[in-house]
Design a protein around this motif. Structure first.
Motif, mmCIF file in Angstrom:
data_model
loop_
_atom_site.group_PDB
_atom_site.id
_atom_site.type_symbol
_atom_site.label_atom_id
_atom_site.label_comp_id
_atom_site.label_asym_id
_atom_site.label_seq_id
_atom_site.Cartn_x
_atom_site.Cartn_y
_atom_site.Cartn_z
ATOM 1 N N ASN A 56 0.841 -1.195 0.000
ATOM 2 C CA ASN A 56 0.000 0.000 0.000
ATOM 3 C C ASN A 56 0.875 1.243 0.000
ATOM 4 O O ASN A 56 1.888 1.279 0.708
ATOM 5 C CB ASN A 56 -0.875 0.035 1.264
ATOM 6 N N ARG A 58 0.591 4.818 1.228
ATOM 7 C CA ARG A 58 -0.244 5.706 2.037
ATOM 8 C C ARG A 58 0.642 6.691 2.797
ATOM 9 O O ARG A 58 1.677 6.306 3.332
ATOM 10 C CB ARG A 58 -1.062 4.901 3.059
ATOM 11 N N LYS A 59 0.204 7.935 2.833
ATOM 12 C CA LYS A 59 0.926 8.988 3.551
ATOM 13 C C LYS A 59 2.412 9.004 3.171
ATOM 14 O O LYS A 59 3.279 9.091 4.033
ATOM 15 C CB LYS A 59 0.756 8.830 5.057
ATOM 16 N N PHE A 66 0.466 -4.155 8.108
ATOM 17 C CA PHE A 66 -0.531 -3.348 8.797
ATOM 18 C C PHE A 66 -0.716 -3.896 10.202
ATOM 19 O O PHE A 66 -0.130 -4.923 10.562
ATOM 20 C CB PHE A 66 -1.852 -3.290 8.014
ATOM 21 N N ARG A 145 -8.648 -1.975 11.302
ATOM 22 C CA ARG A 145 -7.252 -2.019 10.870
ATOM 23 C C ARG A 145 -6.657 -0.620 10.947
ATOM 24 O O ARG A 145 -7.382 0.376 11.005
ATOM 25 C CB ARG A 145 -7.091 -2.670 9.493
ATOM 26 N N THR A 146 -5.343 -0.529 10.906
ATOM 27 C CA THR A 146 -4.626 0.709 11.195
ATOM 28 C C THR A 146 -5.080 1.936 10.419
ATOM 29 O O THR A 146 -5.145 3.012 10.988
ATOM 30 C CB THR A 146 -3.110 0.523 10.976
ATOM 31 N N ASP A 147 -5.377 1.843 9.161
ATOM 32 C CA ASP A 147 -5.679 3.048 8.380
ATOM 33 C C ASP A 147 -7.167 3.342 8.227
ATOM 34 O O ASP A 147 -7.541 4.266 7.513
ATOM 35 C CB ASP A 147 -5.022 2.960 7.010
ATOM 36 N N ASP A 150 -8.324 6.826 9.450
ATOM 37 C CA ASP A 150 -7.736 7.813 8.529
ATOM 38 C C ASP A 150 -8.521 7.885 7.224
ATOM 39 O O ASP A 150 -8.690 8.964 6.659
ATOM 40 C CB ASP A 150 -6.273 7.471 8.252
ATOM 41 N N ARG A 151 -8.992 6.738 6.734
ATOM 42 C CA ARG A 151 -9.816 6.730 5.517
ATOM 43 C C ARG A 151 -11.122 7.490 5.746
ATOM 44 O O ARG A 151 -11.553 8.259 4.886
ATOM 45 C CB ARG A 151 -10.145 5.297 5.098
ATOM 46 N N TRP A 160 -10.309 12.767 13.486
ATOM 47 C CA TRP A 160 -9.500 12.009 14.447
ATOM 48 C C TRP A 160 -9.681 12.534 15.866
ATOM 49 O O TRP A 160 -9.580 11.778 16.833
ATOM 50 C CB TRP A 160 -8.016 12.058 14.057
ATOM 51 N N PHE A 176 0.626 5.355 10.706
ATOM 52 C CA PHE A 176 -0.705 5.270 11.310
ATOM 53 C C PHE A 176 -0.604 4.859 12.773
ATOM 54 O O PHE A 176 0.309 4.130 13.160
ATOM 55 C CB PHE A 176 -1.570 4.247 10.561
ATOM 56 N N ARG A 178 -1.451 2.715 16.014
ATOM 57 C CA ARG A 178 -1.749 1.289 16.131
ATOM 58 C C ARG A 178 -1.798 0.848 17.585
ATOM 59 O O ARG A 178 -1.185 1.468 18.456
ATOM 60 C CB ARG A 178 -0.741 0.458 15.347
#
Length: 197
Positions: A56, A58-59, A66, A145-147, A150-151, A160, A176, A178
């Protein structure tokens, strides 16, 4: 592009959890892309061979792993793992790796059985719903899951600042928040009847 370059044709077939086992054991497909927990069972039971795994982006990070998140509303009275004994917890499903199993393993190691110790454990079968249900107060604590949060933030459905983590693991190298250890991202495997070339 792959089809045109190599003369290969692929058909994507969405499967539910049980169908993964049925289609792999029955050799009704050539390749499988699946949740890492389910995939490990397929490797053992049907000798599926890993040919690639998801990375992935991301950021501004390429992520091949993950983790899971245990979260609550920022204004809740749940702060510690021990507090979960009086919580209404929501997870995706018993077979959800990033939204149940990673958290379950972490909590068991700390002496909490998520299946029997909390006031209530429900399965929503949708991680978006878990974020919404914790924010609305239907659930006290969510497992995703971790993201995932954020999604939801990126989609504009939440912020957040409305949440905080329980059992947060500080990690400046991972983009992210966790609450659990890592697991590899989703793999792609070939069944045994697929030639190596």
């Amino acid at each position: 592009r792959l089809n045109a370059s190599y003369g290969l044709a692929f058909e994507v077939l969405p499967l539910n959890f049980d169908q993964n086992f049925e289609y792999v054991s029955g050799k009704k497909l050539d390749f499988i892309y699946s949740n890492p927990a389910l995939y490990s069972c397929l490797m053992v039971e049907s000798s599926v061979v890993t040919i690639a795994s998801l990375v992935n982006f991301r950021k501004a990070h390429s992520l091949s792993k993950f983790a899971g998140v245990i979260f609550t509303r920022n204004d809740s009275s749940f702060y510690t793992v021990g507090d979960l004994r009086r919580a209404r917890i929501e997870a995706v499903s018993i077979s959800g790796l990033g939204a149940m199993q990673l958290q379950q393993a972490e909590l068991l190691a700390m002496g909490l059985n998520i299946m029997t110790d909390p006031v209530r454990l429900t399965f929503s079968y949708n991680q978006d719903n878990i974020v919404q249900d914790v924010e609305s107060g239907y659930a006290d604590v969510g497992l995703v899951r971790t993201d995932m949060i954020d999604r939801s933030v990126a989609e504009g459905t939440t912020r957040w600042e409305n949440f905080r983590l329980i059992n947060e693991i500080p990690d400046a190298a991972f983009p992210f928040k966790r609450s659990t250890s890592f697991t590899p991202e989703w793999p792609i495997g070939a069944l045994t009847h697929v030639p190596n070339e």
